[in-house]
Design a protein around this motif. Structure first.
Motif, short mmCIF file in Angstrom:
data_model
loop_
_atom_site.label_atom_id
_atom_site.label_comp_id
_atom_site.label_asym_id
_atom_site.label_seq_id
_atom_site.Cartn_x
_atom_site.Cartn_y
_atom_site.Cartn_z
N PRO A 166 37.43 46.42 34.96
CA PRO A 166 38.71 47.08 35.24
C PRO A 166 39.56 46.23 36.19
O PRO A 166 39.02 45.61 37.12
N TYR A 222 41.90 46.03 31.39
CA TYR A 222 40.61 45.41 31.63
C TYR A 222 40.61 43.92 31.25
O TYR A 222 41.43 43.49 30.44
N GLU A 245 31.70 49.04 31.95
CA GLU A 245 32.52 48.25 32.86
C GLU A 245 31.86 46.94 33.30
O GLU A 245 32.49 46.11 33.94
#
Length: 307
Positions: free
Chosen positions: A134, A174, A129
């Motif tokens: 996100p 994302y 991430e």
């Protein structure tokens, strides 16, 4: 005596294995899928939680006069609460792929093939991430979604159990940290697992593969539109070049627009015309139109009325 002890130990091991499975550890290690009914209940609970946190608003960030120093356009160093003021999901052309979904700053949005569709989880955590940010919301976040059906937008809870991530078509979405400007699609096909997303939650393709199609015929008994946002650019574009948007409340009398508008988003049924004064070619629409040329309006819509 020893046989009895062995039997007791075996029984205890069996009970422990059942307990572990019930806690989810056994299923996580074995890769067993969550039962469909349980999975559906998890998704429903998470979706409800997300929906209660955000304000869904028709039109775009610009047409709703969102603060340009917050939300998707906040500076990189801005506080999280500033960045979560608003989120925009809009249809656009991203690096030649159309229709694709971008955020309010024009950055391309992706999905990850390791995330199960409608699975209620994201498998991009930790180091992942850091590269693939996100798209999240919080309580009070305003969500603008021109060109995307409301039913295609959902929510999941991330691994921390607190952060709410947005989904399109059941897929968590994302941004890619190597995309530097609108139109960049440097994340496309990375590892053969990351893909630009379209408004339905599928792979965005080149226009030749996904031509503009006629909107579905109006549904019988559709309610009259209470509001319409018209955009001078197709794909709900009101921020590139000289494009802009205007929001109107249609009434039972003809309303004129300042020139031709190439796309529109609305919350009910309306009738549009190719010329001012509700003259020329007309069409009744009940769904967002990303290119009025598909309706035979090459110069855009120039007037409207409530239907």
């Amino acid at each position: 005596m020893r046989r009895k002890q062995v039997g007791i130990v075996a029984a205890l091991i069996a009970v422990s294995a059942v307990a572990l499975t019930a806690c989810g550890q056994g299923s996580a290690q074995s890769g067993t899928a969550t039962p469909v009914q349980e999975q559906a209940q998890v998704q429903e609970t998470q979706a409800a939680a997300g929906e209660s946190e955000v304000d869904f608003l028709r039109g775009s960030a610009n047409s709703n006069k969102a603060d340009k120093n917050t939300g998707d356009r906040a500076p990189e160093a801005a506080a999280p609460e500033v960045k979560l003021k608003w989120v925009e999901l809009r249809v656009a052309n991203a690096g030649g792929l159309e229709p694709a979904v971008v955020n309010g700053n024009g950055r391309t949005i992706y999905w990850f093939s390791d995330d199960p569709v409608n699975g209620g989880v994201s498998n991009c955590n930790g180091e992942c991430e850091k590269a693939w940010t996100p798209i999240t919301v919080a309580k009070g976040t305003k969500l603008f979604f021109p060109g995307i059906k409301r039913e295609n937008i959902g929510f999941i809870k991330r691994k921390d159990g607190k952060t709410t991530q947005v989904t399109i078509g059941g897929r968590p979405i994302y941004l890619f940290n190597k995309d530097e400007k609108p139109g960049d699609i440097k994340g496309q096909n990375v590892g053969n697992k990351w893909f630009v997303i379209n408004p339905e939650g599928k792979r965005a393709t080149a226009p030749a593969e996904a031509p503009v199609t006629q909107p579905a015929p109006p549904a019988a008994g559709a309610k009259p539109a209470g509001s319409i946002t018209f955009f001078t650019g197709k794909n709900f574009d009101d921020f590139s070049g000289n494009n802009f948007a205007t929001g109107v409340k249609p009434e039972a009398k003809c309303g004129d627009l300042r020139g031709g508008f190439q796309s529109l988003t609305l919350d009910g049924a309306a009738k549009i015309w190719s010329e001012p004064g509700c003259k020329g070619k007309s069409a009744v629409v009940t769904d967002d139109v990303r290119d009025t040329a598909a309706l035979g309006f090459p110069n855009g819509a120039q007037s409207y009325i409530r239907a």
